[in-house]
Design a protein around this motif. Structure first.
Motif, PDB file in Angstrom:
ATOM      1  N   ARG A 238     -12.300  -5.319  -2.998  1.00  0.00           N
ATOM      2  CA  ARG A 238     -12.522  -3.912  -4.051  1.00  0.00           C
ATOM      3  C   ARG A 238     -14.566  -4.637  -4.241  1.00  0.00           C
ATOM      4  O   ARG A 238     -14.843  -4.053  -5.394  1.00  0.00           O
ATOM      5  CB  ARG A 238     -11.781  -5.006  -5.731  1.00  0.00           C
ATOM      6  CG  ARG A 238     -10.595  -4.418  -5.275  1.00  0.00           C
ATOM      7  CD  ARG A 238      -9.762  -3.438  -4.963  1.00  0.00           C
ATOM      8  NE  ARG A 238      -8.837  -2.996  -5.197  1.00  0.00           N
ATOM      9  CZ  ARG A 238      -7.851  -3.225  -4.083  1.00  0.00           C
ATOM     10  NH1 ARG A 238      -8.580  -3.370  -2.559  1.00  0.00           N
ATOM     11  NH2 ARG A 238      -6.375  -2.886  -4.039  1.00  0.00           N
TER      12      ARG A 238
ATOM     13  N   SER B  77      -3.163 -10.784   6.625  1.00  0.00           N
ATOM     14  CA  SER B  77      -3.194  -9.025   5.734  1.00  0.00           C
ATOM     15  C   SER B  77      -1.599  -9.211   5.064  1.00  0.00           C
ATOM     16  O   SER B  77      -0.749  -9.736   5.926  1.00  0.00           O
ATOM     17  CB  SER B  77      -2.935  -7.751   6.697  1.00  0.00           C
ATOM     18  OG  SER B  77      -2.571  -7.038   5.810  1.00  0.00           O
TER      19      SER B  77
ATOM     20  N   GLY C 230      -1.970  -5.594   1.225  1.00  0.00           N
ATOM     21  CA  GLY C 230      -2.713  -5.069   0.458  1.00  0.00           C
ATOM     22  C   GLY C 230      -1.468  -4.722  -0.670  1.00  0.00           C
ATOM     23  O   GLY C 230      -1.342  -4.356  -1.351  1.00  0.00           O
TER      24      GLY C 230
ATOM     25  N   ASP D 286      -7.527  -8.974   6.153  1.00  0.00           N
ATOM     26  CA  ASP D 286      -7.548  -7.546   4.854  1.00  0.00           C
ATOM     27  C   ASP D 286      -6.820  -8.125   2.967  1.00  0.00           C
ATOM     28  O   ASP D 286      -6.319  -9.338   3.204  1.00  0.00           O
ATOM     29  CB  ASP D 286      -7.114  -6.215   5.261  1.00  0.00           C
ATOM     30  CG  ASP D 286      -5.896  -5.884   6.042  1.00  0.00           C
ATOM     31  OD1 ASP D 286      -4.809  -6.764   4.656  1.00  0.00           O
ATOM     32  OD2 ASP D 286      -5.464  -5.014   6.028  1.00  0.00           O
ATOM     33  N   SER D 287      -6.854  -7.016   2.715  1.00  0.00           N
ATOM     34  CA  SER D 287      -5.512  -6.986   1.104  1.00  0.00           C
ATOM     35  C   SER D 287      -6.661  -7.475   0.073  1.00  0.00           C
ATOM     36  O   SER D 287      -7.464  -8.703   0.020  1.00  0.00           O
ATOM     37  CB  SER D 287      -4.690  -7.785   1.627  1.00  0.00           C
ATOM     38  OG  SER D 287      -3.700  -7.405   2.395  1.00  0.00           O
TER      39      SER D 287
HETATM   40  C1  FMN Z   1      -2.199   4.288   1.376  1.00  0.00           C
HETATM   41  C2  FMN Z   1      -2.108   3.557   2.107  1.00  0.00           C
HETATM   42  C3  FMN Z   1      -1.798   3.868   3.433  1.00  0.00           C
HETATM   43  C4  FMN Z   1      -1.241   3.010   4.049  1.00  0.00           C
HETATM   44  N1  FMN Z   1      -0.883   2.821   5.148  1.00  0.00           N
HETATM   45  C5  FMN Z   1      -0.680   1.860   6.137  1.00  0.00           C
HETATM   46  C6  FMN Z   1      -0.206   2.402   7.674  1.00  0.00           C
HETATM   47  O1  FMN Z   1      -0.071   3.527   7.895  1.00  0.00           O
HETATM   48  N2  FMN Z   1      -0.577   1.208   8.570  1.00  0.00           N
HETATM   49  C7  FMN Z   1      -1.295  -0.261   8.553  1.00  0.00           C
HETATM   50  O2  FMN Z   1      -0.719  -1.086   8.806  1.00  0.00           O
HETATM   51  N3  FMN Z   1      -1.179  -0.004   7.397  1.00  0.00           N
HETATM   52  C8  FMN Z   1      -0.910   0.576   6.001  1.00  0.00           C
HETATM   53  N4  FMN Z   1      -1.599   0.283   4.969  1.00  0.00           N
HETATM   54  C9  FMN Z   1      -2.412  -0.896   4.981  1.00  0.00           C
HETATM   55  C10 FMN Z   1      -3.265  -0.660   5.214  1.00  0.00           C
HETATM   56  O3  FMN Z   1      -3.924  -0.922   6.752  1.00  0.00           O
HETATM   57  C11 FMN Z   1      -4.043  -2.628   4.512  1.00  0.00           C
HETATM   58  O4  FMN Z   1      -3.392  -3.501   5.363  1.00  0.00           O
HETATM   59  C12 FMN Z   1      -5.126  -2.682   3.213  1.00  0.00           C
HETATM   60  O5  FMN Z   1      -4.490  -1.343   2.286  1.00  0.00           O
HETATM   61  C13 FMN Z   1      -5.814  -3.313   3.431  1.00  0.00           C
HETATM   62  O6  FMN Z   1      -5.387  -3.825   1.551  1.00  0.00           O
HETATM   63  P1  FMN Z   1      -6.645  -3.079   0.430  1.00  0.00           P
HETATM   64  O7  FMN Z   1      -5.815  -1.654   0.386  1.00  0.00           O
HETATM   65  O8  FMN Z   1      -6.125  -4.050  -0.880  1.00  0.00           O
HETATM   66  O9  FMN Z   1      -7.911  -2.877   1.022  1.00  0.00           O
HETATM   67  C14 FMN Z   1      -1.850   1.371   4.097  1.00  0.00           C
HETATM   68  C15 FMN Z   1      -2.391   0.815   2.660  1.00  0.00           C
HETATM   69  C16 FMN Z   1      -2.471   1.512   1.952  1.00  0.00           C
HETATM   70  C17 FMN Z   1      -3.576   1.358   0.490  1.00  0.00           C
END
Ligand code: FMN
Length: 409
Positions: free
Chosen positions: A315, A278, A281, A311-312
Motif C-alpha cells: 500500500r 505471494s 493478496g 506481492d500481497s
Molecule cells: C480483483 C483481483 C483480481 C485478481 N485476479 C487474479 C488473477 O486473475 N490471477 C492471478 O494470478 N491473481 C489474481 N489476483 C491476485 C493478484 O495478482 C496479486 O497476487 C494480489 O492482488 C497482490 O496483492 P495486493 O492486491 O494486496 O497488491 C487478483 C487480485 C485482485 C485484487
C-alpha cells in the motif's frame, strides 16, 4: 473533494464509484480476512534502518528484470475483471504501466482479450497470466494467442486449485457470467456514474462484459455444461503440467503463489526463470503465512537460480522497499492500480504508480541508499522480525468442492 495523496484516498474514491459487489470483490480477502490482516501486519512490523550522511543526491530505480528494462522494480499484477473497473480497463492499465515504464500482466480472466489490449497499448510490455484450464488443448491455444501478441513472459498461477470461499461475493450476487438479481441490480442503480461510464458502454458496444478469453460458448455456460467443464480451474494441476508448459512455452516462465522453499526449489529444477512469493493478496486461503515471513528463506535457497518476485499487501512505497530488502527483485501491485483506475481511469492508474515510485524515492533518501540492491545489506534491514515460519506446514486441502463454472477468482 478529498485530494488523492495516498493509497487510502484512492481506495475511498474507488469505493464511492464502484458498485459494492465489485468494490468488495477487489478489496476484501477470503473467509474471515485473517490472511489479509496478517499480510498488512507482517509488513508493518518490518523496520529498515537508515545509513546517515551518505551524501547521495539521487536515487535510481531502473532495473533489468528477466532481460527487460524497467524504470522501477514494479509490475502491474494480473487482476481478473479489471475491465469492469473502467470501460476497457485492462487496456487503460496497460497504457498506464507502459507510460511509467513497467510491465503489466494480463489475467486469463480479463474482460478484454489480449489481442484488443495489444492493439490499444502497442508499446506496453505485456506479460500473460495463466489459469490452466482442464482442457489442455484450449489452454495451449490461449498461450499461442498470448505469444502472438508479443507476451514473452508467462505467469502460471499455482495457488488457486479451486475457487476460493468468498462468502461476500455470494451475498452480493457477484459472479461471472453475471446473472442480475435484486440485490445486485439495486447496487448498480445506486452507482449511476459506474453504470453510465462502464456498464452501459459495454452494453451498447460489445455486450455484457465477461471473461474475454473464454470460448464463446462459455457465455452460455449454464446451458452448456461440457464447455464450462473444459475451462474450469484444474484442481489436479501439478508439476508435470509445469514440465509440459516449460516444453511448449519458449519465453520466460514464472510460477506465482509460492510460499514454501521446497516448491521454489522444484520450480528452479524444472527450468522456470522466476517465482512470485505471494499469498494472492489474502484472497485464497485464510490460514496462509504472509509472504514477508517466507521470502527470505526462499530467496536464500534459490539465489542465482531463480528470480524472486513478491506481492500481497503493498500500500506504500516503503512496503515495496521492505519486500526488496527481504530478497525480492521486483514486486507486483494488485489492488493499488485498480483503485487508481476506478478513481481516475488511465490517468488515475498512472498517478497511483507514480505515487508509489515517489514514496519509494522519499524513503530511499531517508535510508541513505542510492540503489535498491543496497537495501539487501543487513545494515538496512534493522531488527526486522522476519519470523520464518515453516511454510511446508501450510496444508492445501485438495478435498475442497470443485470450482463451479463461472466462479470468479
Ligand atoms: C480483483 C483481483 C483480481 C485478481 N485476479 C487474479 C488473477 O486473475 N490471477 C492471478 O494470478 N491473481 C489474481 N489476483 C491476485 C493478484 O495478482 C496479486 O497476487 C494480489 O492482488 C497482490 O496483492 P495486493 O492486491 O494486496 O497488491 C487478483 C487480485 C485482485 C485484487
Amino acid at each position: 473533494m478529498r485530494m488523492l495523496l495516498n493509497a487510502d484516498d484512492y481506495r475511498s474514491r474507488a469505493r464511492s464509484f464502484l458498485p459494492r459487489g465489485l468494490f468488495e470483490y477487489i478489496d476484501r480477502g477470503t473467509e474471515d480476512g485473517v490472511a489479509l490482516r496478517r499480510l498488512r501486519a507482517s509488513l508493518d512490523e518490518i523496520t529498515l534502518t537508515p545509513s546517515v550522511l551518505t551524501g547521495h543526491d539521487r536515487r535510481r530505480f531502473d532495473t533489468t528484470l528477466l532481460g527487460q528494462q524497467l524504470t522501477a522494480p514494479l509490475v502491474v499484477a494480473p487482476t481478473a475483471l479489471a475491465g469492469l473497473v473502467a470501460h476497457d480497463g485492462e487496456t487503460k492499465l496497460a497504457r498506464a504501466a507502459s507510460r511509467v515504464g513497467i510491465p503489466v500482466c494480463i489475467s486469463t480472466q480479463s474482460v478484454t482479450t489480449v489481442e484488443t489490449i495489444r492493439r490499444g497499448a502497442p508499446d506496453a510490455t505485456l506479460w500473460f497470466q495463466l489459469y490452466v484450464w482442464r482442457d489442455r488443448a484450449l489452454t495451449a491455444k490461449l498461450l499461442e494467442r498470448a505469444r502472438a501478441c508479443g507476451c514473452e513472459t508467462l505467469v502460471v498461477t499455482a495457488d488457486t486449485p479451486v475457487a476460493p470461499n468468498r462468502e461476500y461475493n455470494k451475498r452480493n450476487g457477484f459472479g461471472i457470467p453475471f446473472v442480475p438479481g435484486l440485490r445486485s441490480t439495486i447496487d448498480i442503480a445506486l452507482h449511476p456514474r459506474w453504470l453510465v461510464s462502464v456498464l452501459a458502454r459495454y452494453l451498447l458496444g460489445e455486450g455484457m462484459p465477461t471473461y474475454g478469453h473464454y470460448p464463446d460458448e462459455f457465455r452460455t455456460a449454464i446451458t452448456r455444461p461440457s464447455i464450462a467443464e473444459a475451462v474450469r480451474l484444474d484442481h489436479r494441476l501439478n508439476w508435470d503440467d509445469v514440465r509440459w508448459l516449460r516444453e511448449i512455452w519458449p519465453g520466460k516462465l514464472i510460477i506465482k503463489g509460492v510460499l514454501a522453499v521446497k516448491d521454489a526449489e522444484t520450480a528452479a529444477g524444472l527450468g522456470c526463470e522466476a517465482i512470485v512469493v505471494s499469498a494472492h493478496g489474502g484472497r485464497n486461503l485464510d490460514c496462509l503465512p504472509a509472504p514477508a515471513e517466507c521470502i527470505q528463506a526462499i530467496a536464500d535457497a534459490v539465489k542465482g537460480r531463480l528470480t524472486v518476485l513478491a506481492d500481497s499487501g503493498i500500500r506504500r512505497g516503503t512496503d515495496v522497499l521492505k519486500y526488496l530488502a527481504l530478497g525480492a527483485e521486483a514486486v507486483l501491485l494488485g489492488r493499488l492500480p485498480l483503485w487508481g483506475l476506478a478513481a481516475g481511469g488511465e490517468e488515475g492508474a498512472e498517478a497511483v504508480l507514480r505515487m508509489i515510485v515517489g514514496e519509494m524515492d522519499t524513503a530511499m533518501a531517508f535510508l541513505g541508499a542510492e540503489r535498491v540492491a543496497e537495501l539487501r545489506s543487513p545494515s538496512f534491514r534493522g531488527d526486522a522480525p522476519h519470523r520464518t515460519r515453516n511454510p511446508e506446514a501450510v496444508e492445501r486441502d485438495s478435498g475442497f468442492a470443485h470450482a463451479r463454472p463461472g466462479m470468479t477468482v
